[in-house]
Design a protein around this motif. Sequence first.
Motif, PDB file in Angstrom:
ATOM      1  N   LYS A  78      20.097   6.449  60.822  1.00  0.00           N
ATOM      2  CA  LYS A  78      21.497   6.149  61.087  1.00  0.00           C
ATOM      3  C   LYS A  78      22.110   7.149  62.060  1.00  0.00           C
ATOM      4  N   ASN A  79      23.023   6.649  62.882  1.00  0.00           N
ATOM      5  CA  ASN A  79      23.722   7.515  63.837  1.00  0.00           C
ATOM      6  C   ASN A  79      24.901   8.191  63.149  1.00  0.00           C
ATOM      7  N   LYS A  80      25.693   8.901  63.929  1.00  0.00           N
ATOM      8  CA  LYS A  80      26.799   9.671  63.350  1.00  0.00           C
ATOM      9  C   LYS A  80      27.880   8.789  62.739  1.00  0.00           C
ATOM     10  N   ASN A  81      27.877   7.504  63.111  1.00  0.00           N
ATOM     11  CA  ASN A  81      28.832   6.558  62.529  1.00  0.00           C
ATOM     12  C   ASN A  81      28.253   5.836  61.317  1.00  0.00           C
ATOM     13  N   LYS A 105      18.961  13.349  52.863  1.00  0.00           N
ATOM     14  CA  LYS A 105      18.448  12.578  54.001  1.00  0.00           C
ATOM     15  C   LYS A 105      17.037  13.011  54.368  1.00  0.00           C
ATOM     16  N   ILE A 106      16.325  13.536  53.368  1.00  0.00           N
ATOM     17  CA  ILE A 106      14.941  13.954  53.573  1.00  0.00           C
ATOM     18  C   ILE A 106      14.026  12.922  52.924  1.00  0.00           C
ATOM     19  N   ILE A 149      15.391  13.921  58.007  1.00  0.00           N
ATOM     20  CA  ILE A 149      14.041  14.452  58.152  1.00  0.00           C
ATOM     21  C   ILE A 149      13.050  13.478  57.539  1.00  0.00           C
ATOM     22  N   ILE A 150      12.031  13.135  58.301  1.00  0.00           N
ATOM     23  CA  ILE A 150      10.962  12.266  57.804  1.00  0.00           C
ATOM     24  C   ILE A 150       9.664  13.046  57.844  1.00  0.00           C
ATOM     25  N   VAL A 151       9.062  13.233  56.680  1.00  0.00           N
ATOM     26  CA  VAL A 151       7.816  13.984  56.540  1.00  0.00           C
ATOM     27  C   VAL A 151       6.729  13.019  56.087  1.00  0.00           C
ATOM     28  N   THR A 152       5.630  12.943  56.830  1.00  0.00           N
ATOM     29  CA  THR A 152       4.498  12.122  56.405  1.00  0.00           C
ATOM     30  C   THR A 152       3.274  13.016  56.210  1.00  0.00           C
ATOM     31  N   ASP A 205      19.330  14.680  65.598  1.00  0.00           N
ATOM     32  CA  ASP A 205      19.737  13.792  64.506  1.00  0.00           C
ATOM     33  C   ASP A 205      18.590  13.491  63.549  1.00  0.00           C
ATOM     34  N   VAL A 206      17.366  13.405  64.100  1.00  0.00           N
ATOM     35  CA  VAL A 206      16.210  13.037  63.288  1.00  0.00           C
ATOM     36  C   VAL A 206      15.053  13.976  63.615  1.00  0.00           C
ATOM     37  N   LEU A 207      14.423  14.513  62.572  1.00  0.00           N
ATOM     38  CA  LEU A 207      13.229  15.346  62.737  1.00  0.00           C
ATOM     39  C   LEU A 207      12.042  14.608  62.136  1.00  0.00           C
TER      40      LEU A 207
END
Length: 413
Positions: A128-131, A103-104, A79-82, A41-43
Amino acid sequence: MKVLHTADWHIGQLFHTYDRTFEHRQFLQWLVGIIVSESVDVLLISGDIFDLSNPSASSVQLFYTFLNQATKANPDLQIIVTAGNHDSPSRLEAPKPLLESSKIHIIGLVERDADGALDYEKLIIPLKNKNEEVEAWCLAVPFLRTGEYPSLADCSDPYAEGVAAMYGAVYAAALAHQQDGQAIIATGHLTAAGSERTSADEDERPIMGGVECIAADAFPAGLNYVALGHIHKAQKVGGKEHIRYCGSPIPMSFTEANYKHQVLSFELNKGKLTDLKSIEIPIAVSLKRIPDMHQPLTNVLAELLALPDEQPTGPTPYLEVRVLLDAPEPGLRHKIETALQGKPYRLAKIDARHPVQTEDAAAELISGRKLTDIKPEEIFQTMYQAKYNAMPPEILVSLFNQVSTEISQREAV
């Protein structure tokens, strides 16, 4: 919610002059497959996406091709890139306007508000989750440069204490958003105290002369997970299971040849961390060292000549040749390359060492003496003898004296 943690890609790195695009492409294709098979769900990508602050066009294309493929394979992927210390924060953030509707999230800079205060809210990202319900909050903290963390008065270590204060302040801001059943995680790109490092890590660009170590207790105790980058060996920090380096996905140096390169995955469920595990990354191009220990040149050449000539089924491995020298060897590389002709290896590095170190000899030479009383020729002969365990040839002494005389004459003019 399934989260995947990776870092230190160093896209665009040259491995002793060899291009690594193939290796990075293989890793990124593999990563897309893992995102799908693990239902991620999250990278989290914790810095050093690129090896250079001004990456080549092909390196940038490789990165954004991955983002495109990953989000197409999993449209709900966040995706969260730092940014890391190798990345240009502003360059990394340049495409943010194009990504605002996706969602990046890319965080390179620590911004300030209208009053000039550090804007902690810009570093807090809802997950956020799938809901479409907020399952967790991420403190997306990039590599912190001077001025990007609180400046504290009367502190013994401005950097370490400032970074700790930074995490404390961002965490406090996130608590204002947190509701029951929501986790809080963080990213970071820094050197943790007590972490196991290699020569490649030691060569990283320091902030303040190499004293920029952050203790594990600098991270607020309420954090469910801290996704770190910067150190290339996967490890936990301070014995804490939830504070982790995932390590580099491909070997950055021969010292990393035996690492288990991996990504880390975990679940966030009702504010709790569960199912933390590593997923090993297949190595696209292997690294080999010959011999296992440094040996005299005759032994090394014999071992190289004995290597089979058959081509490997996969990509040609990189090779480091390790040799022990007791005298200068001007034709060293030519002799090694000749022995390797027809062998299925790419010579990347020759690690030549000498049986005696020169530091003790230097200390003994100057002990109790003024530097003005020591002649250049004496220093040259002492260092040569210490390094090669023999007196220098007369021709070298003559050439050294010639150079020394020319320098003295120029200085006298």
